[in-house]
Scaffold this motif. Structure first.
Motif, PDB file in Angstrom:
ATOM      1  N   VAL A 109       6.870  39.179 -56.485  1.00 24.55           N
ATOM      2  CA  VAL A 109       8.284  38.757 -56.324  1.00 24.55           C
ATOM      3  C   VAL A 109       8.553  37.045 -56.424  1.00 24.55           C
ATOM      4  O   VAL A 109       9.123  37.150 -57.562  1.00 24.55           O
ATOM      5  CB  VAL A 109       8.839  39.032 -54.585  1.00 24.55           C
ATOM      6  CG1 VAL A 109       9.703  38.103 -54.465  1.00 24.55           C
ATOM      7  CG2 VAL A 109       8.602  40.819 -54.723  1.00 24.55           C
ATOM      8  N   PHE A 110       7.834  36.801 -55.912  1.00 26.90           N
ATOM      9  CA  PHE A 110       7.430  35.328 -56.437  1.00 26.90           C
ATOM     10  C   PHE A 110       7.427  35.007 -57.724  1.00 26.90           C
ATOM     11  O   PHE A 110       8.697  34.427 -58.733  1.00 26.90           O
ATOM     12  CB  PHE A 110       6.518  33.909 -55.748  1.00 26.90           C
ATOM     13  CG  PHE A 110       6.269  32.758 -55.657  1.00 26.90           C
ATOM     14  CD1 PHE A 110       6.913  32.431 -55.085  1.00 26.90           C
ATOM     15  CD2 PHE A 110       6.115  32.239 -57.299  1.00 26.90           C
ATOM     16  CE1 PHE A 110       7.195  30.642 -55.000  1.00 26.90           C
ATOM     17  CE2 PHE A 110       6.175  31.205 -57.151  1.00 26.90           C
ATOM     18  CZ  PHE A 110       6.575  30.435 -56.304  1.00 26.90           C
TER      19      PHE A 110
ATOM     20  N   PRO B 221      12.479  31.206 -56.541  1.00 28.40           N
ATOM     21  CA  PRO B 221      11.556  31.752 -56.280  1.00 28.40           C
ATOM     22  C   PRO B 221      11.705  31.729 -54.713  1.00 28.40           C
ATOM     23  O   PRO B 221      11.007  32.749 -53.902  1.00 28.40           O
ATOM     24  CB  PRO B 221      10.011  31.455 -56.908  1.00 28.40           C
ATOM     25  CG  PRO B 221      10.590  30.236 -57.779  1.00 28.40           C
ATOM     26  CD  PRO B 221      11.769  30.090 -57.963  1.00 28.40           C
ATOM     27  N   VAL B 222      11.340  30.326 -54.591  1.00 31.53           N
ATOM     28  CA  VAL B 222      10.795  30.202 -52.862  1.00 31.53           C
ATOM     29  C   VAL B 222      12.539  30.678 -51.838  1.00 31.53           C
ATOM     30  O   VAL B 222      12.252  31.381 -51.135  1.00 31.53           O
ATOM     31  CB  VAL B 222      10.693  28.737 -52.805  1.00 31.53           C
ATOM     32  CG1 VAL B 222      10.040  28.523 -51.341  1.00 31.53           C
ATOM     33  CG2 VAL B 222       9.732  28.119 -53.339  1.00 31.53           C
ATOM     34  N   TYR B 223      13.141  30.264 -52.952  1.00 25.62           N
ATOM     35  CA  TYR B 223      14.629  30.707 -52.243  1.00 25.62           C
ATOM     36  C   TYR B 223      14.490  32.663 -51.843  1.00 25.62           C
ATOM     37  O   TYR B 223      14.705  32.923 -50.752  1.00 25.62           O
ATOM     38  CB  TYR B 223      15.850  30.577 -52.709  1.00 25.62           C
ATOM     39  CG  TYR B 223      17.451  30.935 -52.262  1.00 25.62           C
ATOM     40  CD1 TYR B 223      17.677  30.495 -51.136  1.00 25.62           C
ATOM     41  CD2 TYR B 223      17.509  32.021 -51.945  1.00 25.62           C
ATOM     42  CE1 TYR B 223      18.697  30.949 -50.173  1.00 25.62           C
ATOM     43  CE2 TYR B 223      18.935  32.480 -51.188  1.00 25.62           C
ATOM     44  CZ  TYR B 223      18.975  30.826 -50.347  1.00 25.62           C
ATOM     45  OH  TYR B 223      20.931  31.183 -49.888  1.00 25.62           O
ATOM     46  N   GLN B 224      13.548  33.098 -52.600  1.00 28.63           N
ATOM     47  CA  GLN B 224      13.323  34.499 -52.681  1.00 28.63           C
ATOM     48  C   GLN B 224      12.651  34.895 -51.862  1.00 28.63           C
ATOM     49  O   GLN B 224      12.900  35.651 -50.972  1.00 28.63           O
ATOM     50  CB  GLN B 224      13.143  35.390 -54.232  1.00 28.63           C
ATOM     51  CG  GLN B 224      14.703  35.464 -55.642  1.00 28.63           C
ATOM     52  CD  GLN B 224      15.395  36.230 -54.642  1.00 28.63           C
ATOM     53  OE1 GLN B 224      15.651  37.109 -53.642  1.00 28.63           O
ATOM     54  NE2 GLN B 224      16.700  36.254 -55.591  1.00 28.63           N
TER      55      GLN B 224
ATOM     56  N   ILE C  29       5.528  47.508 -54.993  1.00 32.23           N
ATOM     57  CA  ILE C  29       6.526  47.492 -54.240  1.00 32.23           C
ATOM     58  C   ILE C  29       7.196  45.642 -54.371  1.00 32.23           C
ATOM     59  O   ILE C  29       8.265  45.797 -54.824  1.00 32.23           O
ATOM     60  CB  ILE C  29       5.672  47.327 -52.485  1.00 32.23           C
ATOM     61  CG1 ILE C  29       5.327  48.563 -52.551  1.00 32.23           C
ATOM     62  CG2 ILE C  29       6.899  46.874 -51.968  1.00 32.23           C
ATOM     63  CD1 ILE C  29       5.102  48.304 -50.796  1.00 32.23           C
ATOM     64  N   GLY C  30       6.393  44.860 -55.727  1.00 28.41           N
ATOM     65  CA  GLY C  30       6.937  43.938 -55.326  1.00 28.41           C
ATOM     66  C   GLY C  30       7.987  44.225 -56.979  1.00 28.41           C
ATOM     67  O   GLY C  30       9.114  43.304 -56.821  1.00 28.41           O
TER      68      GLY C  30
ATOM     69  N   ARG D 137      16.928  43.031 -56.353  1.00 26.08           N
ATOM     70  CA  ARG D 137      17.242  41.697 -56.132  1.00 26.08           C
ATOM     71  C   ARG D 137      17.413  41.198 -57.496  1.00 26.08           C
ATOM     72  O   ARG D 137      18.859  40.338 -57.288  1.00 26.08           O
ATOM     73  CB  ARG D 137      16.262  40.799 -55.280  1.00 26.08           C
ATOM     74  CG  ARG D 137      16.267  41.360 -53.872  1.00 26.08           C
ATOM     75  CD  ARG D 137      15.013  40.153 -54.032  1.00 26.08           C
ATOM     76  NE  ARG D 137      14.774  40.351 -52.288  1.00 26.08           N
ATOM     77  CZ  ARG D 137      14.689  39.457 -51.569  1.00 26.08           C
ATOM     78  NH1 ARG D 137      13.707  39.060 -51.465  1.00 26.08           N
ATOM     79  NH2 ARG D 137      13.449  40.206 -50.235  1.00 26.08           N
ATOM     80  N   LEU D 138      17.064  41.362 -58.379  1.00 27.04           N
ATOM     81  CA  LEU D 138      17.737  40.669 -59.837  1.00 27.04           C
ATOM     82  C   LEU D 138      19.073  41.810 -60.535  1.00 27.04           C
ATOM     83  O   LEU D 138      19.688  40.666 -61.316  1.00 27.04           O
ATOM     84  CB  LEU D 138      16.307  39.949 -61.205  1.00 27.04           C
ATOM     85  CG  LEU D 138      15.665  39.437 -60.199  1.00 27.04           C
ATOM     86  CD1 LEU D 138      14.339  38.842 -61.028  1.00 27.04           C
ATOM     87  CD2 LEU D 138      16.170  38.296 -59.860  1.00 27.04           C
TER      88      LEU D 138
END
Ligand code: SF4
Ligand code: SF4
Lengths: 444, 381
Positions: B268-269, B279-282, B316-317, B324-325
């Motif tokens: 995900v990152f 990425p950190v916020y996500q 899954i990632g 999300r995107l």
């Protein structure tokens, strides 16, 4: 002569487990001679391979060390009388697995005539074939439990020369201490036995692999090892399994379904090496062995030198009998041994111990559904999928059982040990092996 | 002569301390910090929701297993764990009856009707969570309040989401008894803030806390406050710190495999980074840590091999990142895990373990050619 080095530089194999060892119950007890029972029951075939037929009949007089069963087949090992006495009968009796097998039952003399050493050659004058012949005539088999005839292992295929001989001195089975005691009390015999093994296969390198939790044994063996390497190995079960040991010490992996000679290695255990030395030095066949009678359910745990064919009851008595009410009595080690419901079965060449376990120690519960936790997969040193072997065996899908590795399983029990659902994988593996073998044979 | 009390059994005759109960209680222990933080952040309400969820789960399990004539296995704590996990995915003000419905779905349907623990395909808690999401009650499971709302209303106030038909079906908050709590309003979660389009892609790193709610000047929580747990969200997802503590404990105990959370969070990152988001916020917003450490690692519904676990985790990632995107959903963790719960069946069928010493190193399982077709053998009882 170069001085023996202790090599501690070995990395362990992948998988495996850390069971409670409980060696302290018996590892400080010197080997004692067990009493000779009134009668011994000697199974005619105690090895993997062709069955023996009886060479004696009821009423015959036999001496200790006399051959009483044999066959001409190559993969076999003769059996010898362990006592002086009179053959009472040749009959089917239950062995340690509960199966009824032909046995020679001998009434022992009350005054035993001890075995008399025969004419032998100096050890270093023995040629390879002579050593193999000695091993064969002495009825030597792997004494760690598998009981494969030793002389067969000493005759690897011509195109696969053996260059390394390993002594499995790990004794990674919990509770057992007989190899440990042999190393402490007879280290030179062990080393001499290893040299004979090396000479028999023409190997240049010999290694004695001892788990690091036996520093006294390592030291005892090192002192007399000469140019033979003493390896101090990481403590993990099943470190002493043939394939694991070869991969740890020699860095070679025996392919599935193949023998160690495939990668130029030979493994024998401590007891077998010592027995080979005895056979070569005195002509003594394998008719007695050291085994450990131990466990929390035994009053006085001991390492006993016992005649092959001695009933379990005699040995339990020799160790002071039971204390409390042990829940299981195991012939062999607790990870791979066989439970004995009664005390009549005789010990064999491959019997390394009798272990009486209490319920708390066993800690076994009712079988549950597999929860797919993968612990068995992580623990399996053969990298199989024990959970799926079980699933396939339950459904009778033998092709799938084979795919997931049933035939490669050597029944070490690591999977069941770690399984939170208490699934007895080995039971299903045995079923699958039998079914797969039957299917394969069916069409040939 | 049979000796009294000596049993016959098959080797091995020793067993490790591993039991299903140990695995389940390990997870319960690991969730203690999460539960404590949930209560601190959202009031005593949360404790009640958790208790109701667990009790319903236990009752459903007993009833179902009685009906299906299965052995009662409450002692393995798996029902309690399912109840707790479900509660942790719900908003702090979810009405108690929604919790009951969810918990029944989780245990009675997703677990027992699928065959019981070990045979269920879906993670029961997540299954129930997603069913609620697509049910008529969805509104109750998607409205979140800000943390420490109770500072005005009092810690002991039992608040729940309601639809007030007198004012056109608007969402209001009221006590369980029905008296309205006017001070309470719906708050955006970090990820819904992104989705509302206002701030997509704006850099949030380095922002400093403003005011009591740890918001940046743009209205979003700071990364730091998101890590600690000062953000709106489901009961168990808000404090990444608490989740991380529990997750590390589980890895240390050998109860979960680190590959799964690392694979999911890492993927995900990277993907959200490539996709132009922060990425950190996500990583810190939403249910990523709860899902990765406590849901995706479920023994029953994740692959058994190491390679399989990597495939599953990265899969899954990828799904989460896409949700999300690209999609309209702000979250996507629960649905992604459920998708891969199903794909796990394929992974475990086809991903091979190369057996010891096998030089051919098979990647996929192939059925061996047994000489004859396997004989049908009666199933073991
Ligand atoms: S250890 Fe037992 S419960 Fe876990 S996957 Fe293996 S068989 Fe299933
Ligand atoms: S499957 Fe066989 S080899 Fe693997 S751990 Fe189990 S018993 Fe040992």
């Amino acid at each position: 002569m170069a001085h023996a080095e202790i090599n501690t530089d070995y990395k362990t194999f992948k998988g495996g487990i850390h069971p409670p060892y409980n060696k302290e119950l018996a590892n400080s007890k010197p080997i004692e001679a067990a009493p000779v029972p009134g009668k011994v029951i000697i199974p005619l075939s105690q090895h993997i391979g062709a069955p023996n037929s009886a060479l004696v009949a009821a009423g015959d007089r036999v001496e200790a060390g006399q051959k009483i069963g044999g066959t001409d087949a190559f993969v076999s090992a003769p059996v010898h009388s362990s006592v002086s006495g009179v053959v009472k009968e040749v009959a089917e009796m239950a062995n340690f697995t509960g199966a009824r097998v032909p046995c020679v039952i001998i009434e022992a003399d009350s005054e035993q005539v001890p075995f008399r050493a025969g004419e032998t050659k100096p050890l270093d004058a023995l040629k390879a074939e002579e050593i193999r012949e000695i091993a064969k005539e002495a009825g030597l088999v792997g004494m760690g439990g598998a009981a494969f005839p030793t002389h067969v292992k000493l005759a690897p295929p011509k195109d696969k020369p053996v260059d390394i001989v390993l002594i499995n001195a790990c004794e990674c089975e919990p509770f057992l201490t007989c190899d440990h005691r042999l190393m402490l009390e007879r280290p030179s015999d062990l080393v001499a036995g290893l040299r004979l093994l090396m000479a028999a296969v023409g190997a240049g390198r010999g290694v004695i692999g001892i788990e690091a939790n036996k520093p006294d044994a390592i030291e005892a063996v090192r002192k007399v090892a000469g140019d033979i390497e003493v390896a101090s190995l990481p403590v993990k079960y099943p470190e002493g399994a043939e394939k694991m040991l070869i991969s740890v010490v020699a860095g070679r992996k025996v392919p599935p379904g193949k023998l160690p000679s495939e990668v130029g290695a030979l493994v024998q255990n401590v007891g077998t090496a010592v027995a080979l030395y005895e056979a070569a030095a005195t002509g003594k066949p394998l008719f007695e062995r050291v085994l450990t009678v131990t466990g929390p359910g035994i009053r006085n745990p001991k390492n006993l030198l016992a005649k092959i064919g001695t009933p379990v009851s005699t040995l339990i008595e020799a160790a002071g009998g039971f204390v409390g009410s042990p829940a299981r009595l195991i012939m062999g080690g607790p990870m791979t041994g066989w439970t004995q419901e009664n005390l009549d079965a005789p010990i064999q060449k491959g019997t390394s111990g009798l272990v009486a376990l209490t319920e708390e120690l066993i800690g076994w519960q009712e079988e549950e559904e597999c929860v797919r936790c993968a612990k068995c997969i992580e623990a399996c040193p053969m990298f199989l999928m024990p959970n799926y072997i079980v699933q396939a065996a339950k459904r009778g899908q033998w092709d799938q059982a084979e795919m997931y590795g049933a035939l490669d399983c050597f029944e070490c029990g690591c999977c069941s040990f770690t399984c939170p659902s208490f699934i007895p994988h080995v039971k299903y593996v045995r079923k699958a092996k039998a079914a797969i073998a039957a299917l394969k044979k069916g069409v040939k | 002569m049979a000796e009294k009390g000596l049993a016959a059994a098959i080797a091995p005759h020793l067993h490790s301390e591993q039991t299903i109960k140990r695995g389940m209680t390990d997870v319960l222990i690991a969730l203690i910090p999460v539960v404590i933080w949930g209560i601190i952040a959202f009031g005593i309400n949360v404790l009640l929701i958790i208790v109701i969820s667990c009790l319903t789960a236990v009752v459903s399990e007993v009833v179902m297993r009685k009906i299906l004539r299965r052995k009662i296995t409450l002692r393995d704590w798996s029902a309690v764990l399912t109840g707790l996990l479900l509660a942790l995915t719900l908003p702090p003000t979810v009405p108690w009856w929604v919790v009951v419905v969810g918990s029944v779905i989780a245990v009675a349907i997703a677990k027992e009707l699928f065959g019981g623990l070990g045979r269920n395909i879906f993670n029961p808690a997540l299954f129930a969570r997603v069913v609620l999401l697509f049910s008529p009650f969805t509104i109750y499971t998607t409205k979140f309040v800000r943390p420490f709302w109770w500072k005005n209303g009092g810690f002991w106030t039992l608040a729940q989401t309601r639809i007030d038909n007198s004012i056109g079906g608007r969402i209001v908050y009221a006590s369980w008894g029905g008296s309205p709590i006017n001070t309470l309003t719906t708050s955006a979660t970090p990820l819904s803030l992104l989705k509302s389009g206002r701030m997509l892609g704006t850099a949030v790193t380095g922002a400093t806390p403003v005011g009591a709610n740890f918001l940046t000047s743009t209205g979003k929580p700071t990364l730091y406050s998101m890590f600690l747990g000062f953000k709106a969200g489901a009961i168990g997802e808000v404090s990444v710190l608490a989740l991380l503590l529990g997750g590390i404990y589980l890895v240390y105990r050998g109860t979960i495999d680190w590959r799964i959370p690392v694979g999911i969070i890492g993927t995900v990152f990277i993907l959200t980074w490539i996709g132009g988001s922060s990425p950190v916020y996500q990583m810190l917003g939403g249910g990523l840590f709860l899902g990765s450490f406590f849901m995706a690692t479920d023994w029953v519904t994740s692959p058994v091999t190491r390679q399989g676990k990597w495939i599953y985790a990265v899969g899954i990632g990828v799904f989460i990142a896409i949700f999300r995107l690209v999609s309209a959903l702000p979250e996507g963790v629960a649905i992604s895990i459920l998708y891969w719960n199903v794909i796990t069946l394929l992974i475990d069928r086809y991903v091979a373990r190369s057996h010891f010493g096998d030089a051919t190193r098979p990647v996929f399982n192939r059925l061996p050619k047994l000489a004859a077709r396997p004989l049908p053998v009666k199933k073991e009882a």
